[in-house]
Design an enzyme around this catalytic site. Structure first.
Site, short mmCIF file in Angstrom:
data_model
loop_
_atom_site.label_atom_id
_atom_site.label_comp_id
_atom_site.label_asym_id
_atom_site.label_seq_id
_atom_site.Cartn_x
_atom_site.Cartn_y
_atom_site.Cartn_z
CG HIS A 198 50.99 37.79 37.91
ND1 HIS A 198 50.74 38.17 39.52
CD2 HIS A 198 51.59 36.39 38.54
CE1 HIS A 198 51.11 37.45 40.23
NE2 HIS A 198 51.58 36.51 39.63
CG ASP B 147 51.75 32.06 38.93
OD1 ASP B 147 51.80 33.06 38.89
OD2 ASP B 147 51.77 31.27 39.89
CG HIS C 7 47.49 35.12 41.17
ND1 HIS C 7 47.44 34.17 40.01
CD2 HIS C 7 48.73 34.87 41.52
CE1 HIS C 7 48.66 33.86 39.66
NE2 HIS C 7 49.52 34.08 40.81
NE ARG D 35 51.02 37.74 51.67
CZ ARG D 35 51.36 36.98 50.76
NH1 ARG D 35 52.47 37.37 49.69
NH2 ARG D 35 50.66 35.95 50.22
#
Length: 344
Positions: A224, A226, A280, A290
């Site tokens: 996607h 941002d 990204h 994570r």
């Protein structure tokens, strides 16, 4: 885990008592997608091993070293925003103690029983998975608290986390405004636009957790861009963030001292494609969870986004119109289109 004898994705058996304590019910909710015989591993976009890269590293301390160093630092910020859409900064003003506190308290809130997580912040803040997913490549194996800045103090029994979030957000919001100002100045533009339109009531802080995932073909966060002006991210040392450069995926090497900055769609539109909003994703890890924390510099919904140069690549639009179009596309298509919808 892929069963290559049948080419269908399967989950290993898990203890139900463990799953109901804190983990989102990924397996139960997406069972139909996982077990569907129409989902074939060979037909999916299987992730290639991405080459590890070091993002451009910029020392913000140079801004205080005199005019020559300051101008050099600003030029580095602009160049990285044009060529990468991503860069990392050190000497950013946030202590390791704040990072450590955030990581510890994020762990605590994400370990709360699953049915209690949506009560930690105001309604709608807790999110997990991808409700609109119609196939596995659209599924994001992650959970998050997406909290408007004005609601950080609205919490239920997590005072220490709220205090840490407020401290983190106050420092990062100042950094975001400074970087936006620098990027505007490097284009010869006035910088008051961001201070006037990106106020605390329109910005967000997002706490992310990516649980271990047994299936490597599923993303922690699907590819996607941002939908903001700037994103400031602190990630842990597990790694998993990847970005596209020159048509290839690169894995971002974690740096414990650095914050990661990336350009969002609105800045690309405002800069008339000078600064790049880059695709990204986050890849999953089979063994280790994570964590990351992201700050989003966003305008009010009424804010008009218009290219600061002529001829303009994009028609003028409000942030509300942009968000509505993105949500419509995700619901209808399963993924975001974004800026191409607004090209003249």
């Amino acid at each position: 885990m892929a069963d290559h004898s049948t080419n269908f994705l399967v989950f290993p058996h898990q203890n139900m008592d463990t799953k109901i304590s804190a983990e989102p019910p990924f397996e139960e909710t997406y069972k139909a997608l996982i077990n569907s015989k129409s989902i074939n591993v060979e037909d999916m976009e299987v992730k290639a091993i991405a080459e590890e890269c070091e993002l451009p590293l910029i020392d913000l301390g140079m801004l205080k070293h005199g005019e020559s160093d300051s101008e050099k630092c600003k030029a580095q910020i602009a160049k990285a925003s044009q060529e990468w859409g991503f860069f990392q900064v050190v000497n950013h003003g946030i202590s390791q103690e704040i990072f450590q506190n955030m990581r510890r308290e994020q762990g605590e809130v994400f370990r709360k029983p699953f049915h209690e997580k949506d009560m930690c912040f105001p309604p709608g803040a807790y999110r997990w998975g991808t409700p609109s997913a119609t196939c596995l490549k659209q599924l994001s194996w992650s959970e998050a608290f997406h909290v408007p800045m004005i609601n950080i103090a609205s919490r239920n029994g997590i005072t220490s986390l709220s205090s840490t979030m407020e401290h983190f957000a106050a420092t990062v919001s100042g950094l975001a405004q400074k970087l936006a100002e620098i990027l505007a100045e490097e284009m010869g533009q006035e910088s008051t636009y961001f201070k006037e339109n990106c106020v605390p009531s329109s910005c967000y802080l997002r706490l992310n957790r990516y649980p271990p995932c047994p299936i490597s073909e599923i993303s922690g966060l699907m590819p996607h861009t941002d939908s903001d002006f700037l994103t400031i991210l602190h990630q842990d040392q597990v790694g998993g963030l990847q970005l596209v450069k020159d048509g290839k995926w690169f894995a971002v090497k974690p740096n414990p001292e650095a914050l990661i900055i990336n350009i969002g769609d609105l800045f690309q539109a405002w800069s008339n494609n000078v600064y790049k909003s880059v695709e990204h994703r986050v890849v999953t890890n089979k063994q280790v969870e994570r964590f990351s924390t992201a700050y989003f510099l966003c305008p009010s919904y009424e804010t008009k986004i218009q290219s600061c140069m002529e001829p303009s690549v994009y028609k003028q639009f409000s942030f509300w119109e942009f968000r509505q179009q993105v949500q419509h596309d995700v619901k209808k298509l399963g993924y975001k289109i974004g800026l191409p919808r607004f090209i003249i």
